[in-house]
Structure formats: C-alpha cells, structure tokens
Design an enzyme around this catalytic site. Structure first.
Site, short mmCIF file in Angstrom:
data_model
loop_
_atom_site.label_atom_id
_atom_site.label_comp_id
_atom_site.label_asym_id
_atom_site.label_seq_id
_atom_site.Cartn_x
_atom_site.Cartn_y
_atom_site.Cartn_z
N CYS A 1 3.45 11.89 -2.15
CA CYS A 1 3.05 11.74 -3.51
C CYS A 1 1.89 11.60 -3.39
O CYS A 1 0.82 11.78 -4.51
CB CYS A 1 4.06 11.09 -3.95
SG CYS A 1 3.93 11.10 -5.80
N CYS B 1 11.63 7.74 -6.56
CA CYS B 1 12.05 8.19 -8.09
C CYS B 1 12.19 9.86 -8.81
O CYS B 1 13.28 9.62 -9.27
CB CYS B 1 10.34 8.93 -8.56
SG CYS B 1 9.28 9.87 -7.90
#
Length: 352
Positions: free
Chosen positions: A100, A196
C-alpha cells in the site's frame, strides 16, 4: 515553505501531521484515499469508512484548508489486494501495508501531488527523513514504540525528496495531546490494528470471498513425509503457527513450510523453525546508490522484530544473501527484510 498535499485517513496521526504543516507555514490541502469502490458503506475498517472520510473533512475544515476524496479503488484492488491473495496462494506470508505504501501512497497519491502542482505529500507515518552527502535518508522515528520505517523501505530518492513526516520527531502521547488541545474530533480515536481490508482478521475467509474460490483440504505432514492429519486449506496457515491446527500430537508442532504444489502443510518442532540464512529479491537501496558487495548490517524480518546483526552479500543476479550471527525464528517467504545501520534504513527487499 511550499505546498503540501496531506494524506488524511480520518485518524489522529494524519490530522496532527496536517496541523504541524500548517504551523510550519506550508500551504496545505487534505485528501482521503477511497480504497473501496463498491462496498464503502458496509466497510468497518478504520481507513475506509464514510465516518473516517467525514472525520478527515472536519479536521481539514477546522484547520482552514480544502479537502478532497481521491478514488483509488481500482488501483488498491490491483496493487494491494490482488498481490495479497496471490502471495497467500503461493504459500507466502505477505505484508500488504508495504504494498500500500509502495503502490498507493507513494506512487498513485504521489503522482496526484505532482499533477496538482504541490511540492510535498505528507503522511502520519512515524519516521524521519534527513539529507546527508547528497542523498535523502530514511530514519527511524524518535519514538521506538511507533517507528514505521520498516514498511517504508521501498521509498525512492525522488519520493523522499518530496515527502514530509511531521510526526517522526515526536511521541504518540504528544500527538494525542496536540489533537486534544486543538479540539480535533478524532483526538481520542483508537489506532488501526488490523489489515484495513480484513478488519476481523480472518484472512482465509476474505480470500475465499474475494476470489470466489475454495481451497481444498490436504495433508499435514512432518519433515519426513509422515501424514499427521488433514488441514482445512493451505491459505489458512502461516509459518510459525501452532494454535488452530486441530491436531492432537504428542508434542507441540509448528508450521514450517507450505508445499502448494502438493497441497501439503509441513510441521516441525520449534527448534527446527530457526534458520540463520535467507535470500531476498526486489531490493530497494536508500542509503547508497550501489551497495557494497558485502557489508554488515542490522536486519529485521518482520514488523515487530528487533533488528539482528547479519552479513549481507549482494549476488550477481540482483538478489541478496543474508547470514545472521544467530539463527532467527520462522523466517517467512513474502515478508520483507529491512537493513539498518543504527537508526538509518539502508534498504530492503522481499524474502524468497
């Protein structure tokens, strides 16, 4: 001072990073990266809910600068989730936070910063950037309990030269205090702990739902090939795991290998989990343009591990061989190995 594009997650860290940039004279705009195109209304993860976007917007309004939402859902699916799934299917243990940072925050968001003619991106990471002898260096945060340099090892010189980490020199308690003193709506908001897109921690269920595939049962075996039982799908296990195997064995055994070709999970004793060598590829070097052929460093093979002394040898094929002074437990393919000289990140790569 320049123009700064603040990556605002809705959490306290990025909010205080924005405040410190304003305080230091930067012209700021805030932006939240929407990472879930199709199901954001139903997402309970800390980084993608509508409430988090609203919290970020309110902090931006409170600080008096513009705020936008950038839809990076397709990029996130392709660059982070797809890589995460493929890594598990190969029998590895991925670290999606590294991907990410590499492909979303410091590539896609970075390009957005350039398109909008800003000078810097700003995040709430706990790390520091310094210059020395014509190079930008990535350093550990001054708060060792919050240091995030491990997941930032992929940063390039260009990215480091246009990035600000305002929290790198303060402790988390001070961050909370600044947020409370300035009346931020998220001053007491809890920190995200899980990946997440898998907020409940059930990676296997997420992968099955995401891919629409089922992963068949197979054999648990010891290192000699003796069948010890039946596993429930190879994606459900990680190197070093002992709990949740569902086996009644005379002595504790741990996952030490995943044979994806034959759909077998190999178990061993705890002592057999230790190794003093690894090989890594996909290297990124920060502290030097070209690494020495052989050098000493401190190496970390997982996020929460303390660095360990090792000798690093750069191979002709671009990989590195690492030999630790003492054996390390459960070195896992797919994880990152990051090299340090004191508090300076030399570089890192992916364990293969």
């Amino acid at each position: 001072m320049g123009k700064a594009l603040i990556a605002m997650s809705g959490g306290v860290d990025s909010s205080v990073a924005a405040y410190l940039c304003i305080k230091n004279g930067y012209e700021c705009m805030g932006a939240t990266m929407q990472l879930y195109r199709n199901n954001i209304e139903n997402c309970d993860a800390d980084c993608c809910s509508l409430q988090d976007i609203e919290d970020a917007r309110k902090v931006a309004e409170h600080l008096g600068f513009d705020f936008k939402v950038f839809d990076f859902g397709e990029d996130f699916n392709h660059e982070v989730i797809d890589r995460f799934v493929a890594s598990y299917e190969r029998g590895e243990t991925p670290n999606p936070c590294i991907d990410c940072n590499r492909y979303i925050k410091f590539e896609r968001f970075f390009k957005k910063m350039q398109e909008l003619n800003f000078d810097y991106i700003v995040t709430g990471h706990y790390a520091r950037i310094e210059q020395s002898d014509g190079r930008y260096l990535l350093k550990k945060a001054l708060d060792p309990t919050k240091d995030q340099s491990y997941v930032l090892y992929s940063l390039t010189q260009e990215q480091l030269s246009h990035t600000l980490f305002p929290l790198g020199s303060i402790k988390k308690e001070e961050t909370r205090k600044i947020a409370e003193e300035n009346g931020f709506i998220n001053a007491k908001k809890h920190d995200s702990q899980d990946i997440c897109f898998v907020p409940d921690g059930d990676y296997a269920a997420f992968i099955e739902n995401y891919t629409g595939k089922s992963y068949p049962c197979g054999d648990f075996c010891d290192k000699n090939g003796k069948v010890l039982g039946t596993h429930k799908g190879i994606i459900r296990y990680t190197i070093g795991q002992r709990k949740g195997l569902g086996l009644a064995l005379p002595a504790p055994m741990y996952v030490c290998e995943k044979d994806t070709e034959n759909n077998k999970v190999i178990l061993c004793s705890n002592d057999e989990l230790f190794s003093d060598t690894l090989i890594a590829n996909n290297l990124n070097w920060i502290a030097f343009r070209t690494p020495p052929a052989t050098f000493r460093a401190l190496a970390r093979v997982r996020y929460n591990q303390k660095e360990q002394p090792a000798t690093v040898t750069v191979n002709n094929d671009g990989t590195v061989s690492v030999r630790f002074d003492s054996p390390q437990r459960a070195i896992s393919k797919g994880q990152a190995v990051v090299f340090y000289d004191g508090d300076t990140v030399l570089g890192g790569g992916t364990i293969i």
